[in-house]
Design a protein around this motif. Structure first.
Motif, PDB file in Angstrom:
ATOM      1  N   VAL A 159     -12.186  -8.877   2.095  1.00 33.64           N
ATOM      2  CA  VAL A 159     -11.364  -7.738   2.510  1.00 33.64           C
ATOM      3  C   VAL A 159     -12.127  -6.874   3.506  1.00 33.64           C
ATOM      4  CG1 VAL A 159     -10.276  -5.599   1.733  1.00 33.64           C
ATOM      5  CG2 VAL A 159      -9.999  -7.694   0.399  1.00 33.64           C
ATOM      6  N   ARG A 160     -11.436  -6.454   4.544  1.00 30.01           N
ATOM      7  CA  ARG A 160     -12.011  -5.565   5.548  1.00 30.01           C
ATOM      8  C   ARG A 160     -10.950  -4.539   5.975  1.00 30.01           C
ATOM      9  NH1 ARG A 160     -15.534  -8.250   3.998  1.00 30.01           N
ATOM     10  NH2 ARG A 160     -17.265  -9.255   5.101  1.00 30.01           N
ATOM     11  N   ALA A 161     -11.407  -3.490   6.673  1.00 29.14           N
ATOM     12  CA  ALA A 161     -10.494  -2.541   7.307  1.00 29.14           C
ATOM     13  C   ALA A 161     -10.432  -2.889   8.788  1.00 29.14           C
ATOM     14  CB  ALA A 161     -10.984  -1.117   7.130  1.00 29.14           C
ATOM     15  N   ASN A 162      -9.222  -2.993   9.340  1.00 29.46           N
ATOM     16  CA  ASN A 162      -9.100  -3.358  10.751  1.00 29.46           C
ATOM     17  C   ASN A 162      -9.217  -2.126  11.639  1.00 29.46           C
ATOM     18  OD1 ASN A 162      -6.618  -2.059  10.628  1.00 29.46           O
ATOM     19  ND2 ASN A 162      -5.417  -3.842  11.228  1.00 29.46           N
ATOM     20  N   GLY A 202      -7.595   0.942  10.401  1.00 33.42           N
ATOM     21  CA  GLY A 202      -7.903   1.354   9.048  1.00 33.42           C
ATOM     22  C   GLY A 202      -7.066   0.672   7.993  1.00 33.42           C
ATOM     23  N   ARG A 203      -6.270  -0.317   8.372  1.00 29.88           N
ATOM     24  CA  ARG A 203      -5.455  -1.049   7.408  1.00 29.88           C
ATOM     25  C   ARG A 203      -6.281  -2.139   6.739  1.00 29.88           C
ATOM     26  NH1 ARG A 203      -2.026  -0.584  11.974  1.00 29.88           N
ATOM     27  NH2 ARG A 203      -0.324   0.892  11.617  1.00 29.88           N
ATOM     28  N   THR A 204      -5.993  -2.394   5.475  1.00 25.51           N
ATOM     29  CA  THR A 204      -6.714  -3.413   4.732  1.00 25.51           C
ATOM     30  C   THR A 204      -6.161  -4.789   5.069  1.00 25.51           C
ATOM     31  OG1 THR A 204      -7.150  -1.888   2.905  1.00 25.51           O
ATOM     32  CG2 THR A 204      -7.328  -4.256   2.443  1.00 25.51           C
ATOM     33  N   VAL A 205      -7.037  -5.670   5.509  1.00 32.91           N
ATOM     34  CA  VAL A 205      -6.653  -7.037   5.858  1.00 32.91           C
ATOM     35  C   VAL A 205      -7.672  -7.983   5.234  1.00 32.91           C
ATOM     36  CG1 VAL A 205      -5.608  -6.333   8.053  1.00 32.91           C
ATOM     37  CG2 VAL A 205      -8.008  -7.023   7.995  1.00 32.91           C
ATOM     38  N   ASP A 206      -7.336  -9.268   5.210  1.00 34.46           N
ATOM     39  CA  ASP A 206      -8.309 -10.242   4.723  1.00 34.46           C
ATOM     40  C   ASP A 206      -8.857 -11.065   5.883  1.00 34.46           C
ATOM     41  OD1 ASP A 206      -6.870 -12.829   5.128  1.00 34.46           O
ATOM     42  OD2 ASP A 206      -5.485 -12.042   3.627  1.00 34.46           O
ATOM     43  N   VAL A 217     -10.497  -8.154  19.515  1.00 37.90           N
ATOM     44  CA  VAL A 217     -10.716  -6.745  19.184  1.00 37.90           C
ATOM     45  C   VAL A 217      -9.456  -6.036  18.706  1.00 37.90           C
ATOM     46  CG1 VAL A 217     -12.701  -6.447  20.699  1.00 37.90           C
ATOM     47  CG2 VAL A 217     -10.397  -6.158  21.623  1.00 37.90           C
ATOM     48  N   ARG A 218      -8.318  -6.693  18.781  1.00 36.13           N
ATOM     49  CA  ARG A 218      -7.055  -6.144  18.316  1.00 36.13           C
ATOM     50  C   ARG A 218      -6.191  -7.293  17.816  1.00 36.13           C
ATOM     51  NH1 ARG A 218      -9.701  -2.289  18.788  1.00 36.13           N
ATOM     52  NH2 ARG A 218      -9.233  -0.278  19.746  1.00 36.13           N
ATOM     53  N   PRO A 219      -5.199  -7.003  16.982  1.00 31.90           N
ATOM     54  CA  PRO A 219      -4.332  -8.077  16.498  1.00 31.90           C
ATOM     55  C   PRO A 219      -3.691  -8.854  17.643  1.00 31.90           C
ATOM     56  CG  PRO A 219      -3.959  -6.074  15.244  1.00 31.90           C
ATOM     57  CD  PRO A 219      -4.855  -5.699  16.386  1.00 31.90           C
ATOM     58  N   GLU A 276      -0.879  -7.665  10.894  1.00 36.39           N
ATOM     59  CA  GLU A 276      -2.080  -7.032  10.352  1.00 36.39           C
ATOM     60  C   GLU A 276      -2.223  -7.256   8.853  1.00 36.39           C
ATOM     61  OE1 GLU A 276      -3.087  -3.156  12.000  1.00 36.39           O
ATOM     62  OE2 GLU A 276      -1.482  -3.393  13.466  1.00 36.39           O
ATOM     63  N   ARG A 277      -1.908  -8.499   8.440  1.00 32.56           N
ATOM     64  CA  ARG A 277      -2.187  -8.898   7.062  1.00 32.56           C
ATOM     65  C   ARG A 277      -3.522  -9.638   6.977  1.00 32.56           C
ATOM     66  NH1 ARG A 277       3.505  -9.941   7.323  1.00 32.56           N
ATOM     67  NH2 ARG A 277       3.117 -12.071   8.042  1.00 32.56           N
ATOM     68  N   THR A 278      -3.966 -10.187   8.105  1.00 29.81           N
ATOM     69  CA  THR A 278      -5.205 -10.936   8.143  1.00 29.81           C
ATOM     70  C   THR A 278      -5.848 -10.776   9.511  1.00 29.81           C
ATOM     71  OG1 THR A 278      -6.198 -13.105   7.644  1.00 29.81           O
ATOM     72  CG2 THR A 278      -4.201 -13.099   9.001  1.00 29.81           C
ATOM     73  N   MET A 279      -7.074 -11.212   9.640  1.00 28.83           N
ATOM     74  CA  MET A 279      -7.723 -11.292  10.944  1.00 28.83           C
ATOM     75  C   MET A 279      -8.509 -12.597  10.981  1.00 28.83           C
ATOM     76  SD  MET A 279     -10.981  -8.652  10.770  1.00 28.83           S
ATOM     77  CE  MET A 279     -10.042  -7.169  10.551  1.00 28.83           C
ATOM     78  N   ILE A 280      -8.600 -13.181  12.153  1.00 26.23           N
ATOM     79  CA  ILE A 280      -9.285 -14.466  12.250  1.00 26.23           C
ATOM     80  C   ILE A 280     -10.796 -14.301  12.239  1.00 26.23           C
ATOM     81  CG2 ILE A 280      -7.349 -15.501  13.480  1.00 26.23           C
ATOM     82  CD1 ILE A 280      -9.018 -15.366  16.030  1.00 26.23           C
ATOM     83  N   GLY A 281     -11.287 -13.101  12.528  1.00 25.80           N
ATOM     84  CA  GLY A 281     -12.712 -12.832  12.464  1.00 25.80           C
ATOM     85  C   GLY A 281     -13.533 -13.683  13.414  1.00 25.80           C
ATOM     86  N   ASP A 282     -14.842 -13.611  13.243  1.00 28.65           N
ATOM     87  CA  ASP A 282     -15.741 -14.407  14.071  1.00 28.65           C
ATOM     88  C   ASP A 282     -15.523 -15.892  13.826  1.00 28.65           C
ATOM     89  OD1 ASP A 282     -16.771 -12.101  15.027  1.00 28.65           O
ATOM     90  OD2 ASP A 282     -18.740 -12.280  14.110  1.00 28.65           O
TER      91      ASP A 282
END
Length: 272
Positions: free
Chosen positions: A38-41, A44-48, A155-157, A199-205
């Motif tokens: 879990v992270r904040a995007n 500030g929304r909580t995403v996985d 850097v953004r959805p 903004e339910r998830t992020m692909i991350g690094d």
């Protein structure tokens, strides 16, 4: 022509299905527990971060089904990204200079592991896909450079996904093995795009590096020396101007307390 088109369609659908199935499975039982992912995007929304490993699986599958060795750099890029997403959480250092400086002081940061891991995997994959020494080197630079480039714009959805789509469509149109890898990469993106934009998830690094490595591999499979040299020069320039690339990708969105993608740990514009 028709057979080639069918292969691209099948590859796209298969990669999308593999990515989605992996994401569903990970959400059902996140490794190490839900809190680890879990992270904040940026808002500030909580995403996985579970889309990252899922995308790594899908992109690796898309490349490996065309050329088994082509999946090497994609898999390593994704794994290195997962490691940085988890082990590097909270590390404020960013940029090549910061990570190399820490290395000189005897500290191996997660960013340094990612930098050297992805670069090595790109060079090995490039050496296996090309025959002549210069082509091998250029191919490695393109694969590793593409992996880092997609991470720069995450850097953004939807920004990384949009870049992959924009860069991947021309590859699909080229046909051949390059077109098949590009089509599979687009299928992988399609499987997580809705969740990313919502903004339910992020692909991350992990996801950004894997997708970039897949695109780089597609370029290598479908481009001769002149094309490789042009792509390598463009990617090296983008890496050297990393902060500007990231700023351009962030343009048009309001700043907020949280972060997204490679910004979620304060790594905005981080080339590694």
């Amino acid at each position: 022509m028709i057979m080639g088109r069918q292969r691209r369609v099948v590859g796209c659908v298969a990669a999308a299905a593999a990515t989605r199935a992996c994401l569903v499975a990970l959400r059902g039982k996140p490794p190490g527990g839900p809190g680890r992912w879990v992270r904040a995007n940026y808002a500030g929304r909580t995403v996985d971060l579970l889309a990252g490993p899922a995308v790594t699986v899908g992109a690796t599958f898309a490349a490996a089904r065309v050329r088994p060795v082509a999946g090497l750099a994609v898999a390593v890029a994704g794994v290195c990204g997962v490691y940085d997403d988890l082990a590097g959480a909270g590390d404020p250092r960013r940029g090549l200079r910061a990570h190399l400086g820490a290395l000189r002081d005897g500290e191996v940061t997660s960013g340094a592991v990612k930098l050297f891991g992805i670069t090595a995997a790109g060079l090995v994959t490039g050496a296996l896909l090309k025959e002549r020494p210069l082509d091998k080197l250029l191919a490695g630079v393109v694969i590793a450079g593409a992996a880092h480039f997609v991470n720069l714009v995450d850097v953004r959805p939807g920004r990384a996904a949009g870049a992959v789509i924009a860069l991947g469509v021309p590859g699909v149109l080229c046909g051949g093995r390059a077109g098949q890898v590009a089509a599979g990469t687009l299928g992988t993106v399609a499987a997580v795009l809705g969740d990313d934009l919502a903004e339910r998830t992020m692909i991350g690094d992990a996801g950004a590096h894997a997708l970039g490595a897949a695109l780089g591999t597609a370029v290598v499979l479908g481009t001769g020396r002149a094309g490789l040299a042009a792509h390598a020069a463009a990617l090296v320039t983008a890496a050297a101007c990393g902060h500007r690339v990231t700023a351009a990708a962030r343009w048009g969105t309001p700043e907020a307390s949280g972060r997204h993608g490679n910004e979620e740990r304060g790594h905005a514009g981080d080339t590694v």
